[in-house]
Enzyme design. Structure first.
Site, PDB file in Angstrom:
ATOM      1  N   ASP A   1       6.287  -7.913   4.274  1.00 48.29           N
ATOM      2  CA  ASP A   1       6.393  -6.532   4.136  1.00 48.29           C
ATOM      3  C   ASP A   1       7.014  -6.028   2.735  1.00 48.29           C
ATOM      4  O   ASP A   1       8.796  -6.658   3.360  1.00 48.29           O
ATOM      5  CB  ASP A   1       6.333  -5.940   5.511  1.00 48.29           C
ATOM      6  CG  ASP A   1       5.383  -5.501   5.797  1.00 48.29           C
ATOM      7  OD1 ASP A   1       3.994  -4.904   5.328  1.00 48.29           O
ATOM      8  OD2 ASP A   1       5.216  -5.120   7.610  1.00 48.29           O
TER       9      ASP A   1
ATOM     10  N   GLU B   1      -5.497  -0.807   9.743  1.00 44.12           N
ATOM     11  CA  GLU B   1      -5.333  -0.199  10.675  1.00 44.12           C
ATOM     12  C   GLU B   1      -5.232   1.264  11.516  1.00 44.12           C
ATOM     13  O   GLU B   1      -5.485   1.605  10.599  1.00 44.12           O
ATOM     14  CB  GLU B   1      -3.443  -0.463  10.630  1.00 44.12           C
ATOM     15  CG  GLU B   1      -2.675  -0.211  11.746  1.00 44.12           C
ATOM     16  CD  GLU B   1      -1.219  -0.749  11.609  1.00 44.12           C
ATOM     17  OE1 GLU B   1      -0.626  -0.360  13.217  1.00 44.12           O
ATOM     18  OE2 GLU B   1      -0.950  -0.774  11.384  1.00 44.12           O
TER      19      GLU B   1
END
Length: 265
Positions: free
Chosen positions: A84, A181
């Site tokens: 990330d 998500e």
């Protein structure tokens, strides 16, 4: 287990064979995850929540990600590793390239960024410079304050259309993977069918090309955090961690997880 590459994941999508993704933050779990047959490790800024005890991912720094990334790489040799890019680490072009380079030099095989079509030029620039990108749409934890909390995204017609358009734009810009998500399962299926790149779902139904969970969540280590899309695999294996990881990989690859119970309408 052969070394996993982006070509491997693209082939799996073409063959309609799901693959498994899991977060990790240290060498010991990275080695177990690889042994369990999980294809991809995400060194996620979720470490802010599950390692540091933060309320969100926002406080996580580049130094934090680089440190945990280096730990993970010492434990895994064949798994593809995504890192990330933390909060505000890709706000400018110069900052983006510098920080992405640091992650690649620390052992990442690709970097992950949260955001919609406003990231097109960023992703284009990274991919042109040989840095593979995983995009992230839907619930984007770095923007949780702007989103008004942890809520399912894409439920209105307008929001669903925007997510589809964003996904296509990011693929066209050069993204190699897409995480979705907390979006309705039907919407995630539609996006997956319309993209040529693999999609990775978390709370996005069973029709994505892959599934990802946070390690600590799927092991049930946070007893106060039980979102709908999480399943406690450790509980099903009477406390054997390696068996729990292997069961997760097996159920993802056989499309036994997630079920409707773990998905949103």
């Amino acid at each position: 287990m052969k070394k996993i590459t982006l070509h491997t994941l693209q082939t799996l999508k073409q063959q309609q064979q799901p693959f498994a993704v899991l977060t990790a933050y240290d060498a010991t779990f990275a080695a177990l995850i690889e042994k369990a047959g999980i294809d991809v490790i995400l060194v996620g800024d979720s470490l802010g929540n599950v390692i540091q005890g933060q309320e969100s991912t926002v406080p996580v720094t580049m130094d934090d990600i680089c440190y945990h990334l280096q730990c993970v790489k010492r434990g895994s040799q064949k798994t593809l590793v995504i890192a990330d890019m933390p909060y505000m680490s890709y706000a400018t072009e110069e900052q983006t390239y510098h920080n992405a380079a640091l992650l690649m030099q620390s052992g990442a095989n690709m970097v992950k960024l949260e955001g919609g079509d406003w990231l097109k030029q960023t992703i284009k620039g990274l991919s042109e410079r040989g840095i593979p990108v995983c995009a992230h749409l839907g619930l984007t934890p770095q923007s949780v304050d702007a989103l008004g909390g942890f809520k399912v995204q894409g439920r209105t017609d307008a929001a669903a259309e925007k997510l589809i358009n964003d996904a296509k734009a990011l693929e066209q810009a050069g993204a190699s993977l897409l995480v979705m998500e907390c979006v309705p399962a039907a919407l995630a299926k539609k996006v997956t069918q319309q993209l040529s790149i693999p999609t990775i779902g978390i709370g996005a139904g069973a029709d994505c090309d892959a599934q990802v969970l946070v390690l600590h969540d799927m092991l049930g280590l946070n007893v106060d955090f039980k979102p709908k899309f999480v399943k406690n695999f450790l509980q099903e294996t009477q406390g054997d961690v390696l068996e729990a990881l292997s069961l997760y990989a097996e159920q993802v690859k056989q499309r036994k997880f997630p079920t409707a119970e773990h998905s949103f309408d």
